[in-house]
Design a protein around this motif. Sequence first.
Motif, mmCIF file in Angstrom:
data_model
loop_
_atom_site.group_PDB
_atom_site.id
_atom_site.type_symbol
_atom_site.label_atom_id
_atom_site.label_comp_id
_atom_site.label_asym_id
_atom_site.label_seq_id
_atom_site.Cartn_x
_atom_site.Cartn_y
_atom_site.Cartn_z
ATOM 1 N N ALA A 125 7.332 -11.050 -4.310
ATOM 2 C CA ALA A 125 7.928 -10.127 -5.203
ATOM 3 C C ALA A 125 9.608 -10.168 -5.459
ATOM 4 C CB ALA A 125 7.237 -8.690 -5.056
ATOM 5 N N SER A 160 -0.737 3.039 9.044
ATOM 6 C CA SER A 160 -0.899 1.764 9.632
ATOM 7 C C SER A 160 0.254 0.639 9.259
ATOM 8 C CB SER A 160 -2.232 1.134 8.754
ATOM 9 O OG SER A 160 -1.924 0.653 7.583
ATOM 10 N N HIS A 207 0.302 -2.104 7.776
ATOM 11 C CA HIS A 207 -0.143 -2.644 6.559
ATOM 12 C C HIS A 207 0.622 -1.684 5.398
ATOM 13 C CE1 HIS A 207 -2.207 -4.384 3.296
ATOM 14 N NE2 HIS A 207 -2.526 -5.343 4.049
ATOM 15 N N SER A 208 0.198 -0.391 5.673
ATOM 16 C CA SER A 208 0.893 0.496 4.574
ATOM 17 C C SER A 208 2.047 0.710 4.676
ATOM 18 C CB SER A 208 -0.064 1.948 4.895
ATOM 19 O OG SER A 208 -1.380 1.939 4.150
ATOM 20 N N GLU A 252 0.042 -10.015 5.428
ATOM 21 C CA GLU A 252 -0.246 -10.309 3.998
ATOM 22 C C GLU A 252 0.685 -9.668 3.052
ATOM 23 O OE1 GLU A 252 -3.475 -7.582 2.550
ATOM 24 O OE2 GLU A 252 -4.038 -8.813 0.717
ATOM 25 N N MET A 253 1.416 -8.546 3.570
ATOM 26 C CA MET A 253 2.249 -7.681 2.573
ATOM 27 C C MET A 253 3.736 -8.424 2.774
ATOM 28 S SD MET A 253 0.297 -6.008 1.129
ATOM 29 C CE MET A 253 1.112 -5.271 -0.080
ATOM 30 N N ILE A 271 7.555 -1.986 -0.052
ATOM 31 C CA ILE A 271 7.424 -2.941 -1.048
ATOM 32 C C ILE A 271 7.445 -2.190 -2.394
ATOM 33 C CG2 ILE A 271 5.953 -4.326 -2.515
ATOM 34 C CD1 ILE A 271 5.034 -5.598 0.266
ATOM 35 N N TRP A 287 3.633 -10.665 0.145
ATOM 36 C CA TRP A 287 3.875 -9.908 -1.017
ATOM 37 C C TRP A 287 5.480 -9.377 -1.051
ATOM 38 C CZ3 TRP A 287 -0.888 -9.438 -3.369
ATOM 39 C CH2 TRP A 287 -0.665 -8.780 -4.749
ATOM 40 N N SER A 320 3.595 -1.846 2.881
ATOM 41 C CA SER A 320 3.255 -1.683 1.264
ATOM 42 C C SER A 320 4.184 -1.051 0.784
ATOM 43 C CB SER A 320 1.632 -1.263 1.099
ATOM 44 O OG SER A 320 0.932 -2.302 1.702
ATOM 45 N N ALA A 321 4.213 0.615 1.430
ATOM 46 C CA ALA A 321 5.266 1.653 0.938
ATOM 47 C C ALA A 321 6.744 0.929 0.850
ATOM 48 C CB ALA A 321 5.361 2.598 1.747
#
Lengths: 310, 385
Positions: free
Chosen positions: B98, B58, B60-61, B90-91, B67, B94, B64-65
């Motif tokens: 971060a 996805s 989203h992932s 959302e990410m 990040i 993030w 995330s990866a």
Amino acid sequence: MIMKNWQIPEKELLFSGHAACQGCGGALAMRLALKALGENSVATIPACCWTIISGDVLYHALKVPVFHTAFETAAISAAGLKAGLSVRGLKDATVFAWAGDGGTFDIGIQAISGAAERNEDIIYFVYDNEAYMNTGIQRSSATPWGAWTTTTPVKHPEDKPKKNIDEILAAHKIPYQATVNVAYPEDFIRKVTKAKNVKGFRFIHIFAPCPPGWKMASDISIQVARLATQTAIFPLYEIENGRNYTVSYLPPNKLPVIEYLKMQGRFKHLKEEDVEHIQRMVDENLDYILKKHELTHGTLENIPRPEFYK
Amino acid sequence: MSIKKVLTGNHAVSYGAMASRVQVISAYPITPQTQVVELLSELVADGKLDAIFVNVESEHSAMSACISASAAGARAFTATSAQGLALMHEMLHWAAGARLPIVLADINRAMAPPWTIWTDQNDSLSQRDTGWMQIYVESNQEAFDSIILAYKVAEQVFLPCMVVLDAFVLSHTSEPIEIHDQEKIDEYLPPYRPMVTIEPGKPIGYGALAAPDTYMEFRYKMQRAMENAVEIFEKEGKLFGDMFGHSYDLVEPYMMDDAEYVIITVGAVTSTARVAIQELRKKGEKAGLLKFRVLRPFPFEKLRELLSGRKKVAVIDRNISFGHHGIFYQEVKSALYPLSNRPPVFGYIAGLGGRDITVSDVVDIYEDMKKRETLEEIIWKGVKL
């Protein structure tokens, strides 16, 4: 109780000053896991009790780094860390995700399935306290049938059985997975050490009692956790490549589930027939796992039944 | 040695990522972005690009990866469009919170429903307040160049950067591109030097709980980083020009010296507007064009300097903030508010969901603006009523 063959590494990588509640299974789980994983490790933690336990921006209770991440991303966050460290030449670092049952059974399952299917080289730990404890004890799909939570009130307790996350992971044919219980630290350490030395996606399902969430005194955490395995509510076993099942321990005398249920306020409302229903589900589940063990090993005789584990 | 290639906008982005020597790529397919990562996965698999490609389930992932890979010290890249970008939302917060200098190419695609795959800017503009820098490009060459420039700026201010290009108009249209000499690119963009990394032996908590007594300072620092990014964009855009022959700014004037009436455009429609301005100039009009290239950080000073004292300004928005105005229109108006001699600004909504904006549409907008006496809240161009 006789403490024989007690082989737990002495080195501590979790320090006092963390923010866990008294009797927290999740905190003890981390302490044990780190003893097995060692310092050449990095963790990623999604939203869960451990977001708080590890310390705020000014303090850090662990001797390993923690990358905090969003609720549903623990598995992919670990895979990304692994990729980032690998391109920097730090290929031998152990990267692990550390999530609660909500972050694993519910909101994080898509990323877990993706990472498991791709066989990402990480260890995924779920410390399962059977509800959303950090937000104040709401039911998750890890909440067992019959349990009270704030979203399954006493008049309408949880009416669905606990999701079988271990079978879901087994269906991904990952190289190694195991269930562990904080009340069985040697077995815990042995399995995490084994996981550490396997390459690919590894999954460790930790039984982690929660005194405030389970409505029990904090000084009976270990006793209750031990009863979970002695009643076969939480059997201890390993699965390799989704196919080879090995039961790690069978209680010499399996206790009735009531011995476990009666210790906890969250089950106080259960009627006799409810307890019978739970007993049937537990027996069926144990039977299934034993059959898988027998299919793998051709016998049940090789399952350890040490008195010590009482 | 630099080489010329005929590339689609998507492949220009892929080559831009390769030229930037990205180390971790994670992406998920979505039209019209897919070709960006198709080519990158091939370049990685063929060993032409030394990177890890995390083929996730996805967007989203994917984010995330990127990040966590970036937190581990790697240069990370992804690309997406529309629903994919929305899923990342959302990410995106993030990544920025971060302080990770990830670069993302967003191929602008309008949001569903109704289902659509064609261009407009509501996907990227919905992410305006996540703390990402945003560059809107006009051409495929600019797409290639902007990926490199984005890393150069992002890795100095520790904020992520989005490079945004129009679906199909750029993404699937071929143009000749100059692929600059790799040695010179390496000189311009040295390896990423992170401030803090997650790695064994450094027991830190990254992104842990901040109570009210500490949280606000993190946000203050993000804002300061954004403010500093204006100057860094200017400096690095000029240096890019010195080294590769084409410099970049946050806003870029075209025929603006004596212009009385100004049109502001964003993205590929800028090329169309250039032709319209040329035509208007031929007719004796004192017409000028302002290309809005970098939305975040916002180029307050330069925008005020370029628009102060003009007779009228028209902003063409390929987006809409429902219940309000076009988003660039809002942004321009608010930036001009402190000026005593601010020109009246008119906002035109055009080209949503990939509807063409033609040269004559831009000329119409120009003429409409010129004759308007009173401000209209919102002016629609090309909508069928």
